[in-house]
Scaffold this motif. Structure first.
Motif, short mmCIF file in Angstrom:
data_model
loop_
_atom_site.label_atom_id
_atom_site.label_comp_id
_atom_site.label_asym_id
_atom_site.label_seq_id
_atom_site.Cartn_x
_atom_site.Cartn_y
_atom_site.Cartn_z
N TRP A 187 162.94 -81.66 21.52
CA TRP A 187 162.90 -82.38 20.25
C TRP A 187 162.24 -81.54 19.15
O TRP A 187 162.72 -81.45 18.04
N GLY A 188 161.11 -80.93 19.46
CA GLY A 188 160.40 -80.11 18.48
C GLY A 188 161.06 -78.76 18.29
O GLY A 188 161.95 -78.35 19.03
N SER A 194 167.12 -78.68 19.34
CA SER A 194 166.37 -79.63 18.52
C SER A 194 167.25 -80.22 17.42
O SER A 194 167.24 -81.44 17.18
N HIS A 198 168.15 -84.22 16.89
CA HIS A 198 167.88 -84.93 15.64
C HIS A 198 169.18 -85.51 15.06
O HIS A 198 169.17 -86.63 14.52
N HIS A 201 170.24 -88.52 17.21
CA HIS A 201 169.29 -89.61 16.94
C HIS A 201 169.64 -90.31 15.64
O HIS A 201 169.75 -91.54 15.58
N ASP A 202 169.84 -89.55 14.59
CA ASP A 202 170.17 -90.14 13.29
C ASP A 202 171.53 -90.84 13.34
O ASP A 202 171.71 -91.91 12.75
N PRO A 214 160.73 -89.59 19.47
CA PRO A 214 159.38 -89.03 19.56
C PRO A 214 158.56 -89.13 18.29
O PRO A 214 157.32 -89.17 18.36
N ASP A 215 159.19 -89.18 17.13
CA ASP A 215 158.43 -89.28 15.89
C ASP A 215 157.89 -90.69 15.65
O ASP A 215 157.08 -90.89 14.74
N TYR A 216 158.32 -91.65 16.45
CA TYR A 216 157.87 -93.03 16.26
C TYR A 216 156.47 -93.24 16.82
O TYR A 216 155.55 -93.66 16.13
N ASN A 217 156.31 -92.95 18.10
CA ASN A 217 154.98 -93.02 18.72
C ASN A 217 154.99 -92.31 20.06
O ASN A 217 156.05 -91.85 20.53
N ARG A 221 157.87 -90.32 23.39
CA ARG A 221 157.83 -88.85 23.28
C ARG A 221 158.91 -88.16 24.09
O ARG A 221 159.28 -87.01 23.80
N HIS A 235 163.66 -94.85 13.57
CA HIS A 235 162.46 -93.98 13.48
C HIS A 235 162.58 -92.80 14.45
O HIS A 235 162.92 -92.97 15.59
#
Length: 235
Positions: A187-188, A194, A198, A201-202, A214-217, A221, A235
């Protein structure tokens, strides 16, 4: 008409409109009387897609007509009436979505329809764009679980969408050449893995009402949470 008389009528009309929207959004309008065209996975109506997917929630006939091969090798699952907020209605099991292998024991029909569209219209095109390969299989981390929401301050007081088979957690994508891309590892950064994660996800936000990554909480992750619950959030 005086403003004092118009205000109550406008309020009633606004309330009626909210009720109508809620009925369509939750799939409670029978297909026989609905003005919304039935979902066609070959050509979904972009502006009506959310309501078209919702129409599969309670309608077994519409589910079997829509969520089928070559999109999904779906088999109906016997209902389990909700008890203490856990159970399911109109769920399916499957092992293939298009040409992607993924073993799912039970998932709500509207969620399965959203998943099929996401794979065909986002995941596979993005995989071909970034890697020149299609996705061969997807690893998930669960669908049904009789539990409350985790990872948020107030979530412990409400049932998760997993409790009604209306959510799936995605952890990895394996390409046709054998490479595996995981949310936890890739993800990173700024590499193609990555960027692919992303992008998909979008893209999922077009089909699912809630998409968490992972950017949510920290609880997300290592996976994407995808559900068709009543509230929106990407998110």
């Amino acid at each position: 008409m005086s403003s004092s008389r118009a205000a109550p009528r406008l309020f009633v009309l606004a309330c009626l409109a909210c009720v109508i929207v809620a009925l369509f959004r939750q799939g409670w309008v029978p297909a026989a009387v609905s003005p919304v065209p039935a979902l066609d996975l070959d050509a979904p109506a972009e502006w009506l897609l959310d309501w078209q997917l919702a129409a599969l929630k309670h309608d077994r006939v519409a589910c079997e007509r829509t969520v089928r091969q070559p999109w999904v090798d779906a088999t109906p699952v016997a209902d389990r009436p909700l008890e203490a907020g856990c159970g399911w209605e109109n769920a399916v099991r499957f092992s293939k979505v298009g040409d992607v292998s993924i073993a799912v024991d039970r998932l709500s029909c509207e969620e399965a329809g959203a998943f099929a569209l996401w794979i065909a219209r986002d995941v596979q095109p993005q995989a071909e764009s970034f890697f020149g390969r299609r996705v061969r299989s997807i690893g998930h981390m669960g669908t049904y679980a009789c539990r409350n929401v985790v990872g948020t301050r107030f979530g412990g007081f409400m049932r998760s969408e997993h409790a009604s088979t209306n959510a799936i957690d995605i952890g990895s994508f394996t390409l046709a050449d054998g490479r595996t891309i995981t949310v936890a590892k890739h993800w990173g950064g700024d590499g193609p893995e990555s960027r692919f994660l992303h992008a998909v996800h979008d893209g999922a936000c077009r089909y699912f009402r809630v998409v968490l990554g992972p950017d949510y909480n920290a609880a997300h992750r290592d996976h994407f949470h995808l559900d068709r619950g009543p509230f929106p959030g990407c998110h």
